[in-house]
Scaffold this active site. Structure first.
Site, PDB file in Angstrom:
ATOM      1  N   CYS A 281       0.857  -1.054   0.007  1.00 38.61           N
ATOM      2  CA  CYS A 281      -0.007   0.047   0.015  1.00 38.61           C
ATOM      3  C   CYS A 281       0.765   1.334   0.015  1.00 38.61           C
ATOM      4  O   CYS A 281       0.282   2.379  -0.244  1.00 38.61           O
ATOM      5  CB  CYS A 281      -1.149  -0.054   1.394  1.00 38.61           C
ATOM      6  N   GLU A 384      -6.024   1.689  -8.625  1.00 37.68           N
ATOM      7  CA  GLU A 384      -4.851   1.153  -7.930  1.00 37.68           C
ATOM      8  C   GLU A 384      -4.580  -0.160  -8.593  1.00 37.68           C
ATOM      9  O   GLU A 384      -5.165  -1.010  -8.382  1.00 37.68           O
ATOM     10  CB  GLU A 384      -5.112   1.007  -6.510  1.00 37.68           C
TER      11      GLU A 384
END
Ligand code: NAD
Length: 499
Positions: A281, A384
């Site tokens: 992340c 993402e």
């Protein structure tokens, strides 16, 4: 075929639902174990037992709880190789990376050894004649931790360490793709002295998660995972009156100024973009060079570094740079996004499509890709990707680069490479992102600070680990007390003035 369990009441406990998920070996594409998926009844029974166990644990003095953390930390260290192997086997990351996963979790446990200090309340002596005020930090009761696949050791440890050290019981629901590390950690913390039932590991999918969100005994939910699920969990947990902190996805940018040391920037970028197959992340997925010369020079430096990356299974040795992605679906999605980048007109300067590793044709390996001339309207910029794909967005000046970062819907991490202190300082102060690196590509704060993003990377209040975690996992009670001897010595007490 290995059949995994839940960890309930201090022991491995077989599931009763008859429903299982496959735990894959991402390097080979083979099923290596089956993990049971808990029913609502199994979840509720684990919560009820945890509530019983929490009474004694919550009443145990913080120093004793800290001693359990000390012993737990020692056991994690002693079992480092075994834990790293468990992480690598189910996740696919390299052994050095897997050790980093365990180590960064261990560091949070080390901070939890300071629980007595972190749980100290506040005290006001003589707030009025004979009147003292004290603020206590009390555990919440039973809390839930729901964790993602990409850090099978670190994130469960981020959740269980502070929650348990603060005197709560926890139901941990690890990712069903990588359940074994959390199960082993539960055994180790029991060996360290945690009373049975204080930590229950319940494996499962949406059914188990929803049961936790709807269970009235659960007081707080700590979630880490993708943004849509974070939003869903935050909404449902808070609608049910629970405290919630839900950390979501990311799109992290690195600005490269014309005055930056470009070799250092390229070295940092290749690790931050492609390390752990981009499944972090805090991975840098967007490079933002300022000026044409910087952009051209960065591509020139990145290309040979990308070509030199070694992709392989964790068993191939420590010189492997990164392993497979987590599932076939993830591999297909990443390759599809690279395809969309080509179709939408970005320049593919390194092409990771069609990557195959001899002997591992069924594994989920994806080659490294880099795009230049990406624009914010392209899918590869908006999504993402969570894979080994780096996008380069060219900008004319610092303000344009800053605006790009600020306009992005995510706000987990960001970095700037520059030799100019004023620019770096300006960036750190103005950018609307939770974690900022200056000449530092992956600015994950050390365990005695706190970790958390802004914007769509985080929902709820307070960050993970560090002092914030102790605030999240406790509630404050303020006691105002009066002892009349103080009034006698101080003279007549004016009750009216206090009203
Ligand atoms: P995910 O959202 O798919 O799963 C996370 C957890 O939620 C798992 O335990 C899963 O079982 C559960 N879950 C999945 N779907 C659900 C549903 N419909 N209802 C209820 N529960 C559900 O995330 P993932 O793929 O395991 O992890 C990758 C994501 O996590 C990435 O987006 C990454 O950026 C993010 N992440 C964020 C941080 C952070 O601190 N911000 C850290 C690590 C990973």
């Amino acid at each position: 075929m290995e059949e995994l369990s839940h960890y309930v009441d201090g022991k491995m406990t077989a599931g009763t639902s008859g429903r299982f998920a496959d735990v894959m070996n991402p390097a080979t594409g083979e099923v290596q174990a089956k993990v049971p998926l808990a029913t609502v009844d199994e979840v509720n029974a684990a919560v009820a037992r945890a509530a019983e166990a929490q009474k004694g644990w919550g009443a145990t003095n913080p120093q004793r709880r800290a001693r359990v953390m000390m012993k737990f930390g020692q056991l994690i260290n002693e079992h480092m190789d075994e834990l790293a192997e468990l992480v690598a086997r189910e996740h696919g990351k390299t052994i050095p990376d897997a050790k980093g996963d365990v180590q960064r979790g261990l560091e949070v446990i080390e901070v939890c050894m300071g629980a007595p200090h972190l749980l100290k309340g506040e005290f006001t002596d003589a707030g009025g004649p004979g009147i003292d005020l004290q603020s206590l930090r009390q555990p919440l009761g039973v809390v839930a931790g729901i964790t993602p696949f990409n850090f099978p050791a670190m994130i469960p440890l981020w959740k269980m360490g502070p929650a348990l050290a603060a005197g709560n019981a926890m139901i941990l629901k690890p990712s069903e793709r990588v359940p074994s590390t959390a199960l082993r950690l539960a055994e180790l913390i029991t060996e360290a002295g945690l009373p049975e039932g204080v930590l229950q590991v319940v494996n499962g999918d949406k059914e188990a998660v929803d049961a936790l969100l709807d269970n009235e005994t659960i007081q707080a939910v700590g979630f880490v995972g993708s943004t849509p699920i974070a939003q869903y969990i935050y909404a449902r947990a808070t609608a049910n009156g629970k405290r919630a902190q839900c950390f979501g996805g990311a799109k992290n940018h690195m600005i490269v100024m014309p005055d930056a040391d470009l070799d250092k920037a390229a070295d940092a970028l290749v690790g931050a973009a492609f390390g752990a197959a981009g499944e972090r992340c805090m991975a840098i997925s967007v490079a933002v060079p300022v000026g044409k010369e910087t952009a051209d020079a960065l591509v020139e430096r990145m290309k040979p570094r990308i070509d030199a990356l070694k992709v392989g299974p964790y068993t191939a040795g420590d010189d492997v740079d990164y392993g497979p992605v987590i599932t076939q679906a993830a591999k297909d999605r990443i390759n599809g996004l690279v395809e969309s980048g080509v179709e939408q007109g970005a320049d593919l300067v390194a092409d990771g499509r069609n990557f195959e590793l001899q002997g591992y044709e069924n594994g989920y390996f994806v080659g490294p890709s880099m795009f230049d001339n990406v624009t914010p309207d392209m899918e590869i910029y908006k999504e993402e990707i969570f894979g080994p794909v780096l996008c380069q967005v060219r900008t004319e000046n610092y303000e344009e680069a800053l605006k790009l970062v600020m306009d992005n819907e995510y706000g987990n991490g960001t970095a700037i490479y520059t030799a100019d202190g004023d620019t770096a300082r300006d960036f750190a102060h103005r950018v609307n992102v939770g974690m900022v690196g200056i000449n530092f590509p992956i600015p994950v704060p050390l365990s005695y600070h706190t970790f958390g993003g802004w914007k769509k990377s985080s929902f709820g209040d307070l960050n993970q680990y560090g002092p914030d975690a102790f605030r999240f996992y406790t509630r404050t009670k303020t006691v105002t007390s009066r002892w009349f001897s103080g009034i006698k010595e101080g003279g007549e007490f004016n009750f009216k003035a206090m009203d």
